[in-house]
Design an enzyme around this catalytic site. Structure first.
Site, PDB file in Angstrom:
ATOM      1  N   LYS A  28       0.687  -1.230  -0.220  1.00  0.00           N
ATOM      2  CA  LYS A  28      -0.334  -0.275  -0.007  1.00  0.00           C
ATOM      3  C   LYS A  28       0.415   1.434  -0.166  1.00  0.00           C
ATOM      4  CE  LYS A  28      -3.758   1.570   3.142  1.00  0.00           C
ATOM      5  NZ  LYS A  28      -4.808   1.287   3.704  1.00  0.00           N
ATOM      6  N   ASP A  50     -14.797   0.568  10.711  1.00  0.00           N
ATOM      7  CA  ASP A  50     -16.029   0.556   9.880  1.00  0.00           C
ATOM      8  C   ASP A  50     -15.419  -0.393   9.571  1.00  0.00           C
ATOM      9  OD1 ASP A  50     -14.571   1.900   7.022  1.00  0.00           O
ATOM     10  OD2 ASP A  50     -16.165   1.587   7.206  1.00  0.00           O
TER      11      ASP A  50
HETATM   12  N1  LIG Z   1      -3.515  -6.442   1.429  1.00  0.00           N
HETATM   13  C1  LIG Z   1      -4.191  -6.821   0.586  1.00  0.00           C
HETATM   14  N2  LIG Z   1      -4.953  -7.218  -0.154  1.00  0.00           N
HETATM   15  C2  LIG Z   1      -5.114  -7.281  -1.240  1.00  0.00           C
HETATM   16  N3  LIG Z   1      -6.267  -6.750  -1.984  1.00  0.00           N
HETATM   17  C3  LIG Z   1      -6.066  -5.349  -0.434  1.00  0.00           C
HETATM   18  C4  LIG Z   1      -5.486  -5.300   0.033  1.00  0.00           C
HETATM   19  N4  LIG Z   1      -5.422  -4.111   0.744  1.00  0.00           N
HETATM   20  C5  LIG Z   1      -6.189  -3.405  -0.106  1.00  0.00           C
HETATM   21  N5  LIG Z   1      -6.999  -4.402  -1.045  1.00  0.00           N
HETATM   22  C6  LIG Z   1      -7.141  -3.594  -1.668  1.00  0.00           C
HETATM   23  O1  LIG Z   1      -7.066  -2.414  -2.180  1.00  0.00           O
HETATM   24  C7  LIG Z   1      -7.917  -1.236  -2.007  1.00  0.00           C
HETATM   25  C8  LIG Z   1      -7.501   0.146  -1.450  1.00  0.00           C
HETATM   26  O2  LIG Z   1      -7.299  -0.712  -0.428  1.00  0.00           O
HETATM   27  P1  LIG Z   1      -7.003   0.955   0.553  1.00  0.00           P
HETATM   28  O3  LIG Z   1      -7.267  -0.217   1.496  1.00  0.00           O
HETATM   29  O4  LIG Z   1      -5.459   1.413   0.914  1.00  0.00           O
HETATM   30  O5  LIG Z   1      -8.257   1.731   0.799  1.00  0.00           O
HETATM   31  P2  LIG Z   1      -9.610   1.841   1.587  1.00  0.00           P
HETATM   32  O6  LIG Z   1      -9.302   1.989   2.598  1.00  0.00           O
HETATM   33  O7  LIG Z   1      -9.746   1.156   0.500  1.00  0.00           O
HETATM   34  O8  LIG Z   1      -9.583   3.117   0.511  1.00  0.00           O
HETATM   35  P3  LIG Z   1     -10.268   4.505   1.736  1.00  0.00           P
HETATM   36  O9  LIG Z   1      -8.802   5.269   1.519  1.00  0.00           O
HETATM   37  O10 LIG Z   1     -10.948   5.252   0.784  1.00  0.00           O
HETATM   38  O11 LIG Z   1     -10.909   3.949   2.363  1.00  0.00           O
HETATM   39  C9  LIG Z   1      -9.059  -1.606  -2.051  1.00  0.00           C
HETATM   40  O12 LIG Z   1     -10.328  -1.921  -2.308  1.00  0.00           O
HETATM   41  C10 LIG Z   1      -8.790  -3.454  -1.131  1.00  0.00           C
HETATM   42  O13 LIG Z   1      -9.667  -3.985  -1.656  1.00  0.00           O
END
Ligand SMILES: Nc1ncnc2c1ncn2[C@@H]1O[C@H](COP(=O)(O)OP(=O)(O)OP(=O)(O)O)[C@@H](O)[C@H]1O
Ligand SMILES: O=C(O)C[C@H](Cc1nc2cc(Cl)cc(Cl)c2[nH]1)c1ccc(Cl)cc1
Length: 302
Positions: A46, A142
């Protein structure tokens, strides 16, 4: 005393990974599939732009996510694990467990709804995950099907701890932080609990409310509280205005009704001396062996 194994203690940099495809985008982040150049292990990395975090005043959010992921550690398999963090001039990097099989939300939408057996299995994994959060004094705040992913063996992996709360963390009582707390809305409209809408403290029972919403959604394919605007959804939540489709499983209905209760402390499990004994003992989980849930059932429409 042999020198420390370099690979264990050396601070990683982006040069330790081969970055692959984008697997997701957040409002402040881009998540990449990446491979460790030394071990070929896959990770989700990330990446956040420092300028963007600063401009949007999200540093507390990022710092919170890091701190909570460190508190969670790696002893509960139902949470994404934070392996490393590092930074370069412009970006921050979280190196996380890669959830290979996408989001629970996608699976629910693809199947339309889960079978009762499948719902019981994943509700049980969520109960075990929430027991661990309670033990660690963390409120997710959340929890929703977008934040429940599946690992390569189709076990759940809960993500997204930026809005989590660390219980017992001293809340500075100054005016400023009171104001900030009062107006810092947390969560996603359809899953937010009444106490957060009434601006009361969120507790682990707030995650039990979300669990009730998720079980309802796994069985019906729909969220219990839905509407054309956040305001109308909030009104429904505060009035407990939701209903069950015709022919809905009676035992599942009883369980959900015990989670979707306005008073947090009246929710099933909220006052358990041993969390969450009263949830485990509910009739809905009669067939569950809590010491070994066994392999996940294959998804099938109800
Ligand atoms: N460990 C992971 N493995 C696979 N996909 C992931 C993982 N972490 C996040 N994602 C995917 O990446 C996307 C972004 O996730 P992230 O948690 O960075 O932002 P978010 O919390 O979804 O967005 P926001 O910041 O608007 O709440 C999501 O759609 C999630 O499904
Ligand atoms: O190296 C560490 O672990 C500590 C740093 C601390 C840190 N440096 C930052 C710079 C910015 Cl611009 C914003 C935040 Cl929240 C920042 N947090 C850091 C680096 C990466 C990540 Cl993902 C989180 C925190």
């Amino acid at each position: 005393m042999p020198p420390p194994n370099d690979e264990l203690v050396r601070k990683r940099t982006s040069a330790d990974f081969v970055f692959g495809k984008v697997i997701g985008e957040g409002s402040f982040s881009t998540v990449y599939l990446a491979k460790d150049v030394h071990t070929s292990r896959e990770f989700a990395i990330k990446v956040l732009e420092k300028r963007h975090i600063i401009r949007e005043k999200k540093t507390e959010y990022v710092t919170r996510e890091k701190k909570v992921l460190q508190i969670l550690g790696s002893s509960c398999k139902y949470f994404v694990h934070l392996y490393y963090t590092f930074q370069d001039t412009d970006r921050l990097y979280f190196v996380l467990t890669y959830a290979k099989n996408g989001e629970l939300l996608q699976q629910i939408n693809k199947d339309g709804a889960f079978s009762l057996e499948c719902t019981k299995y994943y509700a049980a994994e969520l109960v075990l995950a929430l027991e661990y959060l309670k033990l660690k004094g963390i409120v997710h705040r959340d929890l929703k099907p977008e934040n429940v992913l599946f690992d390569e063996n189709w076990h759940i992996l809960i993500i997204d701890f930026g809005s989590a709360k660390i219980l017992g963390e001293d809340k500075s009582s100054d005016e400023e932080s009171q104001k900030r707390r009062k107006y810092s809305f947390v969560g996603t409209a359809q899953y937010v609990s009444p106490e957060i809408l009434n601006d009361d403290e969120s507790t682990c029972a707030s995650d039990l409310w979300a669990l009730g919403c998720i079980i309802y959604q796994m069985l019906t394919g729909q969220m219990p509280f839905r509407g054309p605007s956040e305001y109308l959804i909030f009104q429904k939540i505060l009035k407990l205005d939701y209903e069950f489709p015709q022919g809905f499983d009676k035992v599942a209905k009883d369980l959900i009704e015990k989670f979707l209760v306005i008073a947090p402390s009246s929710r099933l499990g909220a006052t358990d001396q041993v969390p969450y004994k009263s949830i485990r003992e509910h009739e809905f989980f009669r067939e569950i062996n809590w010491d070994d849930l066994g392999p996940p059932p294959n998804f099938s429409a109800k």
